[in-house]
Design a protein around this motif. Structure first.
Motif, PDB file in Angstrom:
ATOM      1  N   LEU A 117     -61.054 -22.538  52.165  1.00 46.08           N
ATOM      2  CA  LEU A 117     -59.992 -23.530  52.115  1.00 46.08           C
ATOM      3  C   LEU A 117     -60.437 -24.827  51.442  1.00 46.08           C
ATOM      4  O   LEU A 117     -61.520 -25.344  51.716  1.00 46.08           O
ATOM      5  CB  LEU A 117     -59.493 -23.840  53.519  1.00 46.08           C
ATOM      6  N   THR A 134     -48.536 -17.978  45.345  1.00 42.18           N
ATOM      7  CA  THR A 134     -49.839 -18.284  45.931  1.00 42.18           C
ATOM      8  C   THR A 134     -50.772 -17.085  45.802  1.00 42.18           C
ATOM      9  O   THR A 134     -50.339 -15.951  45.644  1.00 42.18           O
ATOM     10  CB  THR A 134     -49.711 -18.636  47.429  1.00 42.18           C
ATOM     11  N   GLY A 171     -57.670 -24.878  42.757  1.00 46.47           N
ATOM     12  CA  GLY A 171     -57.628 -25.739  43.930  1.00 46.47           C
ATOM     13  C   GLY A 171     -58.720 -26.756  43.942  1.00 46.47           C
ATOM     14  O   GLY A 171     -59.016 -27.346  44.966  1.00 46.47           O
ATOM     15  N   ARG A 224     -53.820 -20.080  48.341  1.00 44.20           N
ATOM     16  CA  ARG A 224     -53.983 -21.156  47.368  1.00 44.20           C
ATOM     17  C   ARG A 224     -52.813 -21.140  46.389  1.00 44.20           C
ATOM     18  O   ARG A 224     -52.573 -20.134  45.709  1.00 44.20           O
ATOM     19  CB  ARG A 224     -55.295 -21.019  46.600  1.00 44.20           C
ATOM     20  N   ASP A 248     -54.547 -26.303  49.868  1.00 45.85           N
ATOM     21  CA  ASP A 248     -54.290 -24.908  50.214  1.00 45.85           C
ATOM     22  C   ASP A 248     -53.308 -24.823  51.384  1.00 45.85           C
ATOM     23  O   ASP A 248     -53.020 -25.831  52.052  1.00 45.85           O
ATOM     24  CB  ASP A 248     -55.596 -24.187  50.565  1.00 45.85           C
TER      25      ASP A 248
END
Length: 366
Positions: free
Chosen positions: A151, A142, A220, A213, A155
């Motif tokens: 976000l 990540t 994302g 993420r 996530d």
């Protein structure tokens, strides 16, 4: 300070050199317990709320192991946020219509460990039986975000700190619950309840949760953060225990179909009973869970001049985005104007009519 430096301060890390299908990576961790920290009120409250606790050690057979942490970063980043969320949803009803029960010592029938990090590993399609929480926070798996404002769907919010007695947790961010971004909808695997879809505030205030993420999601993309439209907007999953504006809208729509319900925003026994009856009337699987198939039958197209509970449901959703409408069930000029503004902001056809595409975007892009 780098993530690796932060982790070094909190745990003694050893890389384990066993491949797990050539897919996933992990970190072996020996927790550093502090007697004075483990009894902190915040830790007690967190454990009571989520039911999580010390995870399996990373050298356990219950945790995926690999010496090549770089393989995660080079793995095909083709997993879309929608695909990840859909995978997460499967555990809501995988146990004969019920959530997968929580366990740090057992694997589910799909081969993934039944705790929070095993669940996230499943949703991401990582090696079985899954990484532990600290492993999910590694830079090969990540990327840490600078703030929760970044976000997006798919996530993660991770508490990987061992300074509070090794009580760690991870949840999957789906979408914001309101325009002020003070709460969000998330999927998590937690003690007592098992797989859960509910509103959370982890990471919003002062706590140990940080936003990450997954590298498998690339940037994302595809919505959930409120900053860009989501062409792949996904219907929310509502079930017993769910709360909020989505539940209120569902209750109003059920009322529009003739069911007597109080639109209190709480998915209780009466709402579940009405959902089951509605599903049976539509020849749907009568599981009491409002998912994509049920939403597609439940929504009603409304436009200027329409009135009733379906309009109230639409006004309830528009107000989540800050339009400040009076939810009076009358589709007048203000509601039409708000609808057109919403459609323009989300790259929809600007016709002032709330049909399937607008409904799905209203419910699925926060």
């Amino acid at each position: 300070m780098s993530l690796r430096s932060r982790l070094a301060r909190r745990a003694r890390v050893t890389l384990i050199g066993v491949a797990a299908g050539g897919v996933a990576a992990t970190i072996a961790v020996t927790p550093s317990f502090a007697a004075t920290d483990s009894s902190k009120p915040a830790t007690v409250a967190a454990q009571k709320e989520t039911g999580y606790g010390p995870e399996p050690e990373a050298d356990s057979k219950l945790v995926t192991q690999s010496s090549e942490l770089s393989t995660m970063a080079t793995a095909a980043a083709t997993l879309s946020p929608d695909t990840m969320i859909n995978r997460a949803r499967t555990w809501l009803t995988a146990n004969n219509g019920s959530p997968v029960p929580y366990s740090m010592e057992r694997n589910w029938t799909d081969g993934y460990r039944q705790d929070c990090s095993g669940y996230v590993s499943m949703a991401l399609g990582l090696g079985k039986p899954g990484l532990n929480t600290v492993g999910l926070a590694d830079s090969s798996v990540t990327t840490r975000l600078s703030s929760t404002s970044q976000l997006k769907k798919g996530d993660l919010l991770i508490d990987y700190s061992t300074s509070d007695g090794d009580f760690r947790h991870v949840v999957i961010f789906e979408k914001w619950a309101n325009a002020s971004h003070s709460a969000y909808w998330a999927y998590e695997q937690r003690g007592t309840y098992g797989t859960t879809h509910r509103q959370l505030k982890y990471g919003i205030g002062s706590d140990n949760y940080d936003p990450f993420r997954p590298v498998k999601l690339g940037d994302g993309g595809g919505g959930g953060g409120g900053e860009a439209p989501s062409p792949g907007a996904s219907w929310p999953i509502l079930q017993s225990g769910s709360k909020g504006a989505d539940v209120r809208s569902a209750q109003q729509l059920l009322t529009a179909h003739g069911y007597r319900l109080e639109a209190d925003g709480i998915f209780g026994p009466d709402t579940r009973s009405a959902v089951i009856q509605f599903q049976r009337s539509q020849s749907l699987a009568a599981d009491g869970v409002i998912g994509p198939d049920t939403w597609s039958k439940l929504i009603k197209t409304v436009q200027h001049g329409s009135s009733g509970q379906a309009v109230k449901a639409a006004q309830t959703q528009l107000n989540v985005y800050g339009y400040g409408l009076t939810a009076d069930g009358e589709f007048g000029p203000k509601t039409k104007s708000a609808t057109e503004a919403f459609q323009q902001n989300h790259h929809l056809q600007v016709d002032g009519i709330i049909g399937p595409n607008t409904w799905r975007t209203l419910l699925g892009t926060r």
